[in-house]
Design a protein around this motif. Structure first.
Motif, PDB file in Angstrom:
ATOM      1  N   ASN A  11      30.780  46.349  43.124  1.00  0.00           N
ATOM      2  CA  ASN A  11      32.154  45.871  42.890  1.00  0.00           C
ATOM      3  C   ASN A  11      32.252  45.001  41.637  1.00  0.00           C
ATOM      4  OD1 ASN A  11      34.037  46.937  45.018  1.00  0.00           O
ATOM      5  ND2 ASN A  11      32.348  46.230  46.298  1.00  0.00           N
ATOM      6  N   ASN A  38      26.984  33.205  48.579  1.00  0.00           N
ATOM      7  CA  ASN A  38      28.389  33.581  48.820  1.00  0.00           C
ATOM      8  C   ASN A  38      28.904  33.068  50.160  1.00  0.00           C
ATOM      9  OD1 ASN A  38      26.477  35.363  49.990  1.00  0.00           O
ATOM     10  ND2 ASN A  38      28.076  36.845  50.445  1.00  0.00           N
ATOM     11  N   ARG A  39      28.080  32.337  50.877  1.00  0.00           N
ATOM     12  CA  ARG A  39      28.491  31.830  52.206  1.00  0.00           C
ATOM     13  C   ARG A  39      28.527  30.306  52.220  1.00  0.00           C
ATOM     14  NH1 ARG A  39      30.961  35.994  54.703  1.00  0.00           N
ATOM     15  NH2 ARG A  39      29.921  37.845  53.959  1.00  0.00           N
ATOM     16  N   LYS A  51      32.915  37.246  49.384  1.00  0.00           N
ATOM     17  CA  LYS A  51      32.510  38.430  48.618  1.00  0.00           C
ATOM     18  C   LYS A  51      32.735  38.208  47.123  1.00  0.00           C
ATOM     19  CE  LYS A  51      33.498  41.644  52.379  1.00  0.00           C
ATOM     20  NZ  LYS A  51      32.123  41.926  52.783  1.00  0.00           N
ATOM     21  N   ILE A  52      31.953  38.935  46.350  1.00  0.00           N
ATOM     22  CA  ILE A  52      32.131  38.974  44.900  1.00  0.00           C
ATOM     23  C   ILE A  52      32.629  40.374  44.519  1.00  0.00           C
ATOM     24  CG2 ILE A  52      30.487  37.187  44.257  1.00  0.00           C
ATOM     25  CD1 ILE A  52      28.392  39.466  43.894  1.00  0.00           C
ATOM     26  N   GLU A  65      38.875  40.391  44.996  1.00  0.00           N
ATOM     27  CA  GLU A  65      39.214  41.814  45.072  1.00  0.00           C
ATOM     28  C   GLU A  65      39.208  42.411  43.650  1.00  0.00           C
ATOM     29  OE1 GLU A  65      39.390  43.745  47.751  1.00  0.00           O
ATOM     30  OE2 GLU A  65      38.975  41.993  48.976  1.00  0.00           O
ATOM     31  N   SER A  66      38.330  43.383  43.480  1.00  0.00           N
ATOM     32  CA  SER A  66      38.137  43.989  42.152  1.00  0.00           C
ATOM     33  C   SER A  66      39.447  44.488  41.548  1.00  0.00           C
ATOM     34  CB  SER A  66      37.158  45.165  42.256  1.00  0.00           C
ATOM     35  OG  SER A  66      35.992  44.758  42.904  1.00  0.00           O
TER      36      SER A  66
HETATM   37  N1  LIG Z   1      37.103  44.869  48.448  1.00  0.00           N
HETATM   38  C1  LIG Z   1      36.231  44.020  47.683  1.00  0.00           C
HETATM   39  C2  LIG Z   1      34.799  44.276  48.117  1.00  0.00           C
HETATM   40  C3  LIG Z   1      33.863  43.227  47.572  1.00  0.00           C
HETATM   41  C4  LIG Z   1      32.444  43.398  48.119  1.00  0.00           C
HETATM   42  O1  LIG Z   1      32.222  44.026  49.162  1.00  0.00           O
HETATM   43  N2  LIG Z   1      31.485  42.803  47.393  1.00  0.00           N
HETATM   44  C5  LIG Z   1      30.116  42.847  47.828  1.00  0.00           C
HETATM   45  C6  LIG Z   1      29.207  43.051  46.618  1.00  0.00           C
HETATM   46  S1  LIG Z   1      29.470  44.631  45.877  1.00  0.00           S
HETATM   47  C7  LIG Z   1      29.752  41.507  48.453  1.00  0.00           C
HETATM   48  O2  LIG Z   1      30.143  40.482  47.954  1.00  0.00           O
HETATM   49  N3  LIG Z   1      28.997  41.525  49.557  1.00  0.00           N
HETATM   50  C8  LIG Z   1      28.520  40.341  50.194  1.00  0.00           C
HETATM   51  C9  LIG Z   1      28.909  40.232  51.632  1.00  0.00           C
HETATM   52  O3  LIG Z   1      29.736  41.032  52.103  1.00  0.00           O
HETATM   53  O4  LIG Z   1      28.386  39.336  52.283  1.00  0.00           O
HETATM   54  C10 LIG Z   1      36.431  44.264  46.181  1.00  0.00           C
HETATM   55  O5  LIG Z   1      36.997  45.305  45.836  1.00  0.00           O
HETATM   56  O6  LIG Z   1      36.085  43.439  45.344  1.00  0.00           O
END
Ligand SMILES: N[C@@H](CCC(=O)N[C@@H](CS)C(=O)NCC(=O)O)C(=O)O
Length: 206
Positions: A11, A38-39, A51-52, A65-66
């Protein structure tokens, strides 16, 4: 402005490729997901989803959100247009981008958390379910077949020109191939032609 991200994650790459297409540079901060960065309470104030990517503006406003980040960038830098120039084109790009997110990225995420690569990188991070992996692999294969059929009659994911939907598709297919171990069937010729074309763009290196 700074972008909270992690280089190998799909993302954040979507945002980096989008920025590269726009010719815009934004400093970035690496967020170590495997260390739980991230937590932390501090990060969760930036994005309660944990999330990133997250784009942090100079006044402290945070955009997660991307696609929300990319829309913000497109509003600041309208050219080259990547979200559609007229109502029909914008709707078709949006439709296909959402289908890619829900119908391809979703199963790829399931394959990732239930797959052998993550099990080796981060043992015990998730309780893995082999049936979930098998189901996700089948969904991914079906989606690739369908997209291959669609790409027989249009050049790019969103229509006849490059758009944000191609960026989503590029980042998710590369992640599935390179990191999840679920590659495209090389016999899907339209998909292979599309992948070669978008990978050749300088932005793909971002
Ligand atoms: N819908 C979000 C999805 C973001 C996402 O899932 N990011 C992942 C990395 S690709 C993340 O941060 N995962 C860590 C987690 O869920 O704990 C977007 O489009 O940015």
């Amino acid at each position: 402005m700074r972008l909270h991200e992690l280089t190998p994650a799909p993302n954040p790459r979507r945002v980096r490729v989008f920025l590269a297409e726009k010719g815009v540079a934004i400093p970035s901060v690496q967020v170590d997901l495997f260390a739980g960065a991230n937590r932390t309470p501090e990060f969760l104030k930036k994005n309660p989803s944990g999330k990133i990517p997250v784009l942090e503006l100079d006044d402290g406003t945070c955009i997660a959100e991307s696609i929300a980040i990319c829309r913000y960038i497109e509003a600041l830098h309208p050219e080259p247009n990547l979200f559609g120039r007229d109502p029909v084109e914008a709707a078709q790009i949006e439709m296909r981008n959402r289908q890619l997110e829900f119908e391809l990225m979703g199963p790829v995420g399931i394959a990732w958390v239930n797959g052998p690569v993550l099990a080796q990188m981060a043992p015990g991070m998730f309780r893995q379910i082999p049936e979930a992996l098998a189901g996700a692999e089948a969904s991914i294969a079906r989606f690739y077949q369908r997209i291959d059929n669609e790409l027989a009659s249009r050049e790019f994911m969103g229509g006849d020109r490059f758009s944000v939907a191609d960026i989503t598709a590029l980042c998710v297919t590369d992640f599935a191939t390179d990191r999840v171990g679920v590659p495209r069937d090389p016999g899907l010729a339209n998909l292979a032609r599309w992948h070669a074309a978008v990978s050749a763009r300088p932005s793909a290196k971002a």
